[in-house]
Write an enzyme that holds these catalytic residues in place. Structure first.
Site, short mmCIF file in Angstrom:
data_model
loop_
_atom_site.label_atom_id
_atom_site.label_comp_id
_atom_site.label_asym_id
_atom_site.label_seq_id
_atom_site.Cartn_x
_atom_site.Cartn_y
_atom_site.Cartn_z
NE ARG A 128 139.74 -56.83 71.71
CZ ARG A 128 139.36 -55.56 71.59
NH1 ARG A 128 139.26 -54.81 72.65
NH2 ARG A 128 139.05 -55.05 70.43
CB ILE A 188 124.66 -50.72 66.26
CG1 ILE A 188 123.49 -51.13 67.15
CG2 ILE A 188 125.93 -51.44 66.61
CD1 ILE A 188 122.98 -52.51 66.87
CG ASP A 189 122.80 -44.51 66.28
OD1 ASP A 189 123.89 -44.97 66.64
OD2 ASP A 189 122.60 -43.30 66.10
CG LEU A 190 125.35 -43.50 63.04
CD1 LEU A 190 126.73 -42.87 63.16
CD2 LEU A 190 124.36 -42.48 62.45
CB CYS A 244 133.28 -51.92 74.97
SG CYS A 244 133.89 -50.57 74.00
CE LYS A 290 142.20 -54.19 67.17
NZ LYS A 290 140.77 -53.79 67.20
CG ASN A 291 140.84 -51.70 64.10
OD1 ASN A 291 140.56 -52.72 64.70
ND2 ASN A 291 141.09 -50.56 64.71
NE ARG A 316 133.37 -48.97 70.17
CZ ARG A 316 134.40 -49.78 69.96
NH1 ARG A 316 134.93 -50.45 70.95
NH2 ARG A 316 134.90 -49.92 68.75
CB VAL A 336 136.68 -40.57 68.48
CG1 VAL A 336 136.05 -41.76 67.76
CG2 VAL A 336 137.35 -39.64 67.47
CG ASP A 387 142.16 -46.96 67.68
OD1 ASP A 387 141.34 -46.79 68.60
OD2 ASP A 387 141.89 -47.59 66.64
N1 EPU Z 1 128.79 -44.31 66.76
C1 EPU Z 1 127.45 -44.00 66.90
N2 EPU Z 1 126.55 -44.78 66.22
C2 EPU Z 1 126.91 -45.83 65.45
C3 EPU Z 1 128.29 -46.14 65.33
C4 EPU Z 1 129.21 -45.35 66.01
O1 EPU Z 1 127.08 -43.07 67.59
O2 EPU Z 1 126.04 -46.50 64.88
C5 EPU Z 1 129.78 -43.49 67.52
C6 EPU Z 1 130.55 -44.32 68.54
O3 EPU Z 1 129.84 -44.46 69.73
C7 EPU Z 1 131.83 -43.53 68.70
C8 EPU Z 1 132.04 -42.96 67.29
O4 EPU Z 1 130.78 -43.05 66.63
O5 EPU Z 1 131.66 -42.50 69.61
C9 EPU Z 1 133.09 -43.70 66.49
O6 EPU Z 1 132.76 -45.06 66.36
P1 EPU Z 1 133.11 -45.91 65.06
O7 EPU Z 1 131.87 -46.58 64.62
O8 EPU Z 1 133.85 -45.05 64.10
O9 EPU Z 1 134.09 -46.96 65.67
P2 EPU Z 1 134.08 -48.54 65.48
O10 EPU Z 1 133.83 -48.88 64.06
O11 EPU Z 1 133.24 -49.15 66.53
C10 EPU Z 1 136.62 -48.66 64.85
C11 EPU Z 1 137.81 -49.40 65.38
C12 EPU Z 1 138.22 -48.80 66.72
C13 EPU Z 1 138.55 -47.31 66.49
C14 EPU Z 1 137.34 -46.61 65.89
C15 EPU Z 1 137.58 -45.14 65.55
C16 EPU Z 1 137.52 -51.59 64.45
C17 EPU Z 1 137.23 -53.03 64.66
N3 EPU Z 1 137.50 -50.81 65.53
O12 EPU Z 1 135.59 -48.87 65.83
O13 EPU Z 1 139.40 -49.47 67.13
O14 EPU Z 1 138.89 -46.71 67.72
O15 EPU Z 1 136.93 -47.28 64.68
O16 EPU Z 1 138.66 -45.02 64.71
O17 EPU Z 1 137.78 -51.17 63.34
C18 EPU Z 1 140.99 -50.31 68.66
O18 EPU Z 1 141.54 -50.87 67.70
O19 EPU Z 1 141.52 -50.22 69.81
C19 EPU Z 1 139.67 -49.71 68.46
C20 EPU Z 1 138.86 -49.41 69.47
#
Ligand code: EPU
Length: 419
Positions: free
Chosen positions: A396, A123-125, A116, A22-23, A121, A326, A304
């Site tokens: 999902r 999106i600043d990065l 969520c 999925k991811n 979560r 995380v 996960d």
């Molecule tokens: N974060 C920030 N700023 C950002 C982006 C992320 O502070 O701009 C923080 C988040 O709040 C979090 C951490 O960084 O605390 C990790 O977030 P990341 O961006 O790595 O996660 P993601 O891309 O939103 C993906 C997977 C998640 C998985 C995480 C970590 C997808 C679609 N989702 O999420 O999958 O837990 O990476 O490995 O790829 C799941 O499948 O159940 C799931 C939640």
């Protein structure tokens, strides 16, 4: 609303085949928007998140066909570069279309994804990366709007190795002028799969799978065919289910390198794990030993898989500590496990799990995707009957969880409740 009924079952036995990831597939579908052509993606899991992403692409003007295995995206006529709230709020990964829209059309407007169940979560990065490449970003009325004359390569340091930000920046950078370097990049296997897809299209992405990714912008990309990697989290979930039930299960279609932390921890608790070319055989142990787990970005222990291991450690002979680093809110399933008789105490980012002989079947609620799967597998070892509600979370991310578990001998069924 549908729910799942699980009864205490015999040890799981047999073979389970793992679906596409999925991811990995979600960013790859977003990346099909980069080309004026028809992309063919194979081994696409039949999941709700895939259909949400497909609907978003259709909304933008792409033609998307799916037969349960192969997804074909014709992105020749994109009419819109705006992703509305009602599509983005169904799934955070929708925000991944920003990088590819910005790359191809120099403009994108995406509804800001909310928090969520597992955390805020932000999106600043993602936005830090787009800005560094020269995009102007305006956040207003719940939308993020980005424009650029032409994106240009830049050096971007991620304060945290975010999976989504690394993917979004990679997609934005493939056609930017010059070289983009992502430092402290995420190293997850899904990043490597996206890089492989982009490189097949003609992009120049180097270093994916390490913490420094270099992307040299190219003029032209072509539509290609790609097969998605197997889902390492789905695989890990069945491995834990085998261990919990003291079963003997061959988990087929697994890339061993992707599941090293899961294998290591299962061995630590006393299971036997045989590594084969295309999969792993997990043989449970009579006594599950306690262990400590700390979630980390890849190659650390995956967040996960945290809920599933917590479920298993509820049955261990002693005390385990699980530390979640995380996501800030990923212990939502603890009250549900306590309803099933588990002995868990939360202390900040850690949960202390004191093993018990038995869990008891109860009515519980899936709070997120992985927590939901953890409750289902807990039901396999709980006395009597467990009813898991809110299973739309599970749907999902798990292809036919009920069918796959029942073919391994689980007493499980899905009930459709008419309202
Ligand atoms: N974060 C920030 N700023 C950002 C982006 C992320 O502070 O701009 C923080 C988040 O709040 C979090 C951490 O960084 O605390 C990790 O977030 P990341 O961006 O790595 O996660 P993601 O891309 O939103 C993906 C997977 C998640 C998985 C995480 C970590 C997808 C679609 N989702 O999420 O999958 O837990 O990476 O490995 O790829 C799941 O499948 O159940 C799931 C939640």
């Amino acid at each position: 609303m549908a729910y799942i009924v699980v009864k205490e079952s015999k040890p799981l036995r047999g073979t389970v085949r793992i679906s596409g990831s999925k991811n990995a597939v979600l960013p790859i579908i977003a990346a099909t928007l980069l080309v004026d052509g028809v992309s063919v993606i194979k081994s696409v899991p039949d999941l709700r998140d895939v259909s949400v992403m497909s609907d978003l692409l259709r909304y933008l003007g792409a033609k998307v066909e799916y037969d349960g295995e192969t997804l074909i995206v014709d992105a020749r006529e994109i009419k819109d570069t705006e992703a509305p709230y009602n599509l983005v709020n169904k799934m955070r990964a929708s925000f991944l279309v920003m990088g590819s829209l910005l790359s191809r059309f120099n403009t994108a407007k995406i509804s800001m994804p909310g928090g969520c169940a597992i955390g805020t979560r932000p999106i600043d990065l993602h936005l830090k990366g787009f800005r560094a490449m020269g995009a102007e970003i305006v956040s207003d009325h719940g939308y993020v709007e980005a424009h650029a004359e032409k994106l240009s390569g830049s050096k971007i340091y991620l304060d945290f190795p975010s999976v989504g930000a690394t993917e979004n920046i990679m997609m934005a950078a493939v056609r930017a002028e010059g070289i983009t370097t992502i430092e402290n990049a995420a190293e997850e296997p899904e990043i490597v799969d996206l890089a492989n897809f982009l490189n097949k299209m003609g992009a120049k992405v180097r270093g994916a799978g390490t913490n420094t990714i270099k992307i040299t912008g190219v003029e032209k990309l072509e539509a290609v065919e790609h097969t998605v990697i197997p889902d390492r989290i789905e695989a890990g979930t069945y491995m834990v289910a085998a261990a919990m039930t003291k079963g003997d299960v061959f988990v087929d279609n697994v890339i061993i390198d992707h599941i090293k932390p899961v294998v290591a921890k299962l061995i630590e608790v006393g299971c036997t794990v045989e590594e084969h070319e295309n999969g792993v055989r997990v043989i449970g142990t009579d006594k599950i030993m306690p262990t400590n787990i700390k979630t980390l970005p890849h190659p650390g222990f995956p967040t996960d898989m945290q809920s599933q291991f917590m479920a298993m450690l509820c049955m261990a002979e002693g005390k385990s500590t699980i530390t979640e680093t995380v996501f800030e809110n990923r212990f939502m399933n603890v009250p549900e496990l306590i309803r099933m008789g588990a002995n868990i105490e939360i202390n900040g980012k850690s949960a202390i799990v004191e093993g018990r002989d038995k869990l008891t079947g109860s009515e519980v609620m899936a709070t997120d995707l992985r927590a939901g799967a953890a409750l289902v597998i807990s039901g396999l070892v709980a006395e009597g009957e467990t009813i898991v509600k809110n299973i739309y979370h599970i749907e999902r991310g798990y292809v036919d969880l009920v069918g796959k578990l029942s073919r391994l001998g689980a007493e499980i069924c899905k009930v459709e409740e008419s309202v």
